[in-house]
Design an enzyme around this catalytic site. Structure first.
Site, mmCIF file in Angstrom:
data_model
loop_
_atom_site.group_PDB
_atom_site.id
_atom_site.type_symbol
_atom_site.label_atom_id
_atom_site.label_comp_id
_atom_site.label_asym_id
_atom_site.label_seq_id
_atom_site.Cartn_x
_atom_site.Cartn_y
_atom_site.Cartn_z
ATOM 1 N N SER A 1 0.849 -1.192 0.000
ATOM 2 C CA SER A 1 0.000 0.000 0.000
ATOM 3 C C SER A 1 0.882 1.237 0.000
ATOM 4 C CB SER A 1 -0.881 0.024 1.252
ATOM 5 O OG SER A 1 -1.564 1.264 1.368
ATOM 6 N N TYR B 1 -1.899 -0.309 10.309
ATOM 7 C CA TYR B 1 -2.020 -0.900 8.969
ATOM 8 C C TYR B 1 -0.819 -0.485 8.118
ATOM 9 C CZ TYR B 1 -3.863 -1.390 4.172
ATOM 10 O OH TYR B 1 -4.044 -1.693 2.850
#
Length: 250
Positions: A145, A159
């Site tokens: 990501s 995250y």
């Protein structure tokens, strides 16, 4: 790909929705047979499998929690038993937990994000590496990501931390497995239009992210699937240890 050639067999975790589903359909279009791993939504998994089969590919659907070692082993065992030797892995299953500051995150949420996004990736990579090195080759694509470098303050730094770990895993494992002809790469998406945002409590997040994205819009799952498909293809035969950022300029 001709019917006489041996078709690649690719495991996609988190394949029922979003980026995972788009990746399954794209790979089917490019001649892969698919093993679709999912954890919760069986209806969505079957819908994606139907689209894969419509594209002319075989598809096996397996319910598996990638944070559980026995489930990962069963996922790969089923793949081999039903479709043959696994030649590719797309490590995509991931969770964010609710949006918010780290100070407000529960330990339970932190643990689940770590278990799925990091331990799950490690377990899948370990099994794929064992199988692929034994057979003399293969390719792994981890879904990272843009959060890995942006840090995602106020949203989910935990995250982001797991995605930075994904990048390190990708670089290190690529070096470890290169001599055995196993390539390991990652795709790092920016904000993509999926239902993940609603799940974590902010359905308008893609529109808001577009305001700070140079290309002025969120990405589409198919745009990530295209990057994954390239990294798994013979066109990327000299590409390993790469984090391919597909984030609209962020």
């Amino acid at each position: 790909m001709t019917h006489t050639a041996k078709r690649p067999v690719t495991v996609v975790t988190g394949g029922s929705r979003g980026i995972g589903a788009a990746t399954c359909v794209r790979l089917a279009d490019e001649g892969h047979d698919l093993v679709l791993g999912y954890v919760r939504d069986s209806a969505a998994a079957e819908e994606t499998a139907a689209a894969v089969r419509k594209a002319g590919a075989r598809c096996v659907v397996v319910r598996a929690d990638t944070a559980v070692e026995a489930d990962v082993e069963r996922l790969f065992d089923t793949a081999e038993a039903e479709l043959g030797a696994v030649t590719g892995l797309v490590n995509n299953a991931g969770v964010t937990g609710p949006l918010g500051r780290l100070t407000d995150a529960t330990t339970e949420n932190l643990r689940r994000v770590l278990d799925v996004n990091l331990l799950g990736y490690l377990l899948c990579c370990r099994r794929a590496a064992r199988d692929m090195t034994a057979r003399g080759g293969g390719a792994i694509v981890n879904i990272s990501s843009a959060a890995a470098t942006l840090g995602s303050p106020g949203e989910y730094v935990h995250y982001a931390a797991t995605k930075a770990a994904t990048d390190a895993l990708t670089v290190g494992l690529a070096k470890e497995l290169g001599p055995q002809n196993v390539r390991v790469n990652a795709v790092a998406p920016g904000t993509i239009e999926t239902d993940m945002h609603a799940t974590m409590g902010d359905p308008d997040r893609p529109a808001k992210a577009a305001l700070v994205t140079p290309l002025g819009r969120p990405g589409r799952p198919a745009e990530i699937a295209a990057a994954v498909a390239w990294l798994l293809s013979p066109d990327a035969s000299y590409t390993t240890g790469t984090i391919l950022r597909v984030a609209g300029g962020r």
